[in-house]
Design a protein around this motif. Structure first.
Motif, short mmCIF file in Angstrom:
data_model
loop_
_atom_site.label_atom_id
_atom_site.label_comp_id
_atom_site.label_asym_id
_atom_site.label_seq_id
_atom_site.Cartn_x
_atom_site.Cartn_y
_atom_site.Cartn_z
N GLY A 128 0.82 -1.21 0.00
CA GLY A 128 0.00 0.00 0.00
C GLY A 128 0.84 1.26 0.00
N GLN A 129 1.89 1.30 0.81
CA GLN A 129 2.76 2.48 0.88
C GLN A 129 3.55 2.64 -0.41
OE1 GLN A 129 5.12 2.52 4.46
NE2 GLN A 129 3.41 1.87 5.73
N ALA A 130 3.99 1.52 -1.01
CA ALA A 130 4.73 1.60 -2.27
C ALA A 130 3.84 2.12 -3.38
CB ALA A 130 5.30 0.23 -2.63
N MET A 131 2.56 1.77 -3.36
CA MET A 131 1.63 2.15 -4.43
C MET A 131 1.05 3.54 -4.23
SD MET A 131 1.69 -0.56 -6.31
CE MET A 131 0.33 -0.22 -7.40
N LEU A 180 12.53 -4.88 -3.73
CA LEU A 180 12.55 -5.38 -5.10
C LEU A 180 11.84 -4.38 -6.00
CD1 LEU A 180 11.54 -9.14 -4.57
CD2 LEU A 180 13.84 -8.24 -5.01
N ASN A 181 12.38 -4.18 -7.19
CA ASN A 181 11.76 -3.26 -8.14
C ASN A 181 10.73 -4.00 -8.98
OD1 ASN A 181 11.96 -1.89 -11.14
ND2 ASN A 181 11.94 -0.41 -9.46
N VAL A 190 7.71 0.53 -9.12
CA VAL A 190 7.69 0.79 -7.69
C VAL A 190 8.75 -0.08 -7.01
CG1 VAL A 190 5.25 1.42 -7.63
CG2 VAL A 190 5.92 -0.95 -7.21
N ASP A 191 9.30 0.43 -5.93
CA ASP A 191 10.22 -0.36 -5.11
C ASP A 191 9.44 -0.92 -3.93
OD1 ASP A 191 12.65 -0.06 -6.53
OD2 ASP A 191 12.82 1.99 -5.78
N LEU A 192 9.34 -2.23 -3.88
CA LEU A 192 8.56 -2.89 -2.84
C LEU A 192 9.46 -3.33 -1.70
CD1 LEU A 192 5.89 -4.17 -1.84
CD2 LEU A 192 6.53 -6.23 -3.10
N PRO A 193 9.35 -2.75 -0.50
CA PRO A 193 10.15 -3.20 0.64
C PRO A 193 9.71 -4.59 1.08
CG PRO A 193 8.56 -1.54 1.34
CD PRO A 193 8.47 -1.62 -0.16
#
Length: 472
Positions: free
Chosen positions: A141-144, A192-193, A211-214
């Motif tokens: 959610g934060q990445a998006m 991960l990208n 997006v970069d997903l933690p």
């Protein structure tokens, strides 16, 4: 339950039988190439249950399907006639012995690559990796939330996204997403990208965002299929009409008179807007009775159904006992096919093989260093379970599992552990360097240590299997 056990046994026998045969054929073929006499080619250990003499070699199936061996003529096993001594394994140069022993693990690695090439060449349609955000405060959610596309819905949780690539590699389905996440965790990546597209029904994406997903919240020691969705996304499923496909014999649906093709319209006078809504209601009402209104051949009917009650991981859940009809044209929009030409498939197979070898070696290294739990080791029970599930899911899933296990078999056999091929290869490297073989006493002592190591790891793996079974 009985049928799943039968499928597991069948899948395990086929899987292990093929992989062991391929492995031992590698030893056999190179040995024969060097004119070494092969006395026995055995798939399995213990008492033979089938034998056939072909030329000078006895081929056999043995009772314990957990491995195999090729027994070459060797003076260490007994007297050898003078006229055949030049064909004994122990009389060969160290380089020939090295090649014969290395051929088994090597052919397993090559076989895995060939399986991937075949799968990529044939091409199989599979569901796209499409998700919706189910928790805006989560990692996903934060990445998006930073995206400001015109296609983004006013409510972040209403927009579906198609994962097309992770770290620049094409993704085909959630299995590819899972592999990328595991690989990232093993390599201790913080994020991960992801390459995403909102064009979830297109043949190819028209818009792309990144997006970069933690992934730091995930723990490799606790990772499972369910962990994939702890990041805050959920699989997107197109809304399907509540039209029945298969009705299970003896189920509440059959007892209520429901048949294939029936369209369920209302439950207790509440309209059913989709199959997903019906499933949610069924799961939430275990053991309950309800009046169902359905349409059959244009006419409307009513019936009463009493839902069954299941216990799923400690949770009470209702069951109707029917599957949904999936319109092929609708489902096709949410599928993609990875079908490549022979050269492209060969390169893709190589990249997949290389990635899995790297992932396996890194995982083993971190296990040895104590950074990753040994609970990830799987034994014959888990392999049989996976085999049974794969063989029922289709030939692609079964061949994919076979390729993965072939890689694992090849890598593990190359480890410098006495009793394994890698242990013998270590002796031969020593012999190449020093110009003389290791002493017989040292080799015997190392064999005993190797046996204890393998026995201990096998018991640990079986314990892990039993623990997994007990935990469902």
């Amino acid at each position: 339950m009985v049928s799943s056990v039968i499928w597991s046994i069948l899948g395990f026998i086929v899987l292990i039988g093929v992989l062991v045969t391929i492995h031992e054929w590698g030893h056999y073929a190179v040995g024969r190439w060097f004119k070494v006499k092969a006395e026995v080619f055995s798939v399995g250990f213990g008492k033979p249950i089938w034998t056939r003499q072909v030329g000078e070699t006895q081929f056999q199936l043995a009772a314990i399907p957990l491995g195999g061996y090729v027994r070459f003529l060797d003076e260490r096993n007994g007297p050898v006639a003078v006229e055949e001594q030049h064909r004994a394994f122990n009389r060969q140069s160290v380089y020939k012995r090295f090649a014969i022993v290395a051929a088994g693990p090597a052919i397993n690695l090559v076989f895995a690559w060939l399986l991937y090439v075949f799968i990529y060449s044939v091409g199989v349609a599979q569901p796209k990796a499409i998700f919706v955000v189910d928790n805006p405060a989560s990692a996903v959610g934060q990445a998006m939330s930073s995206l400001t596309l015109s296609t983004q819905a006013d409510n972040l949780e209403q927009q579906a996204w198609w994962i097309t690539q992770i770290e620049g590699r094409d993704i085909y389905g959630w299995q590819g997403v899972s592999q990328a996440l595991v690989q990232g965790l093993i390599n201790q990546r913080a994020s991960l990208n992801l390459t995403l597209s909102p064009d979830v029904t297109a043949d190819s994406p028209q818009q792309l965002v990144y997006v970069d997903l933690p992934i730091g919240q995930l723990n490799i020691n606790d990772f499972s299929a369910e962990s994939l969705f702890e990041l805050g996304w959920t699989r997107y499923l197109p809304s399907l009409p509540a039209k029945l496909d298969r009705v299970i014999a003896g189920s509440p649906a059959e007892q209520a008179g429901l048949r294939t093709g029936d369209l369920i319209e209302r439950v207790n006078d509440d309209w059913v807007i989709s199959w997903q809504a019906l499933v949610a209601w069924v799961h939430a009402n275990p053991g309950q009775s309800a009046e169902i209104t359905y349409r059959r051949d244009g006419a409307e009917f009513n019936t009463w159904v009493q839902l069954a009650e299941l216990n799923v991981n400690g949770e009470r859940r209702g069951q109707l006992g029917a599957s949904v009809y999936q319109d092929p044209e609708l489902i096709k929009q949410y599928q993609q096919t990875q079908q490549l030409g022979l050269w492209a498939a060969s390169l893709a197979g190589y990249e997949q093989t290389k990635a899995l070898i790297n992932m396996t070696l890194t995982m083993l290294k971190r296990m040895v260093l104590g950074e990753v739990s040994l609970s990830h080791l799987s034994g014959p029970i888990s392999i049989a379970d996976f085999s049974g599930q794969a063989i029922q899911s289709g030939w692609v899933q079964f061949l994919t599992l076979m390729a993965l296990l072939s890689l694992s078999l090849g890598i593990l056999n190359l480890l410098p552990v006495p009793m394994l091929d890698g242990g013998h290869l270590t002796y031969y490297v020593y012999e190449m360097i020093r110009g003389k073989p290791v002493s017989e006493g040292f080799e015997m002592a190392a064999q005993r240590v190797g046996f204890l190591m393998i026995a201990g790891l096998t018991l640990l793996a079986i314990s892990n299997d039993l623990l997994r079974l007990s935990n469902g």
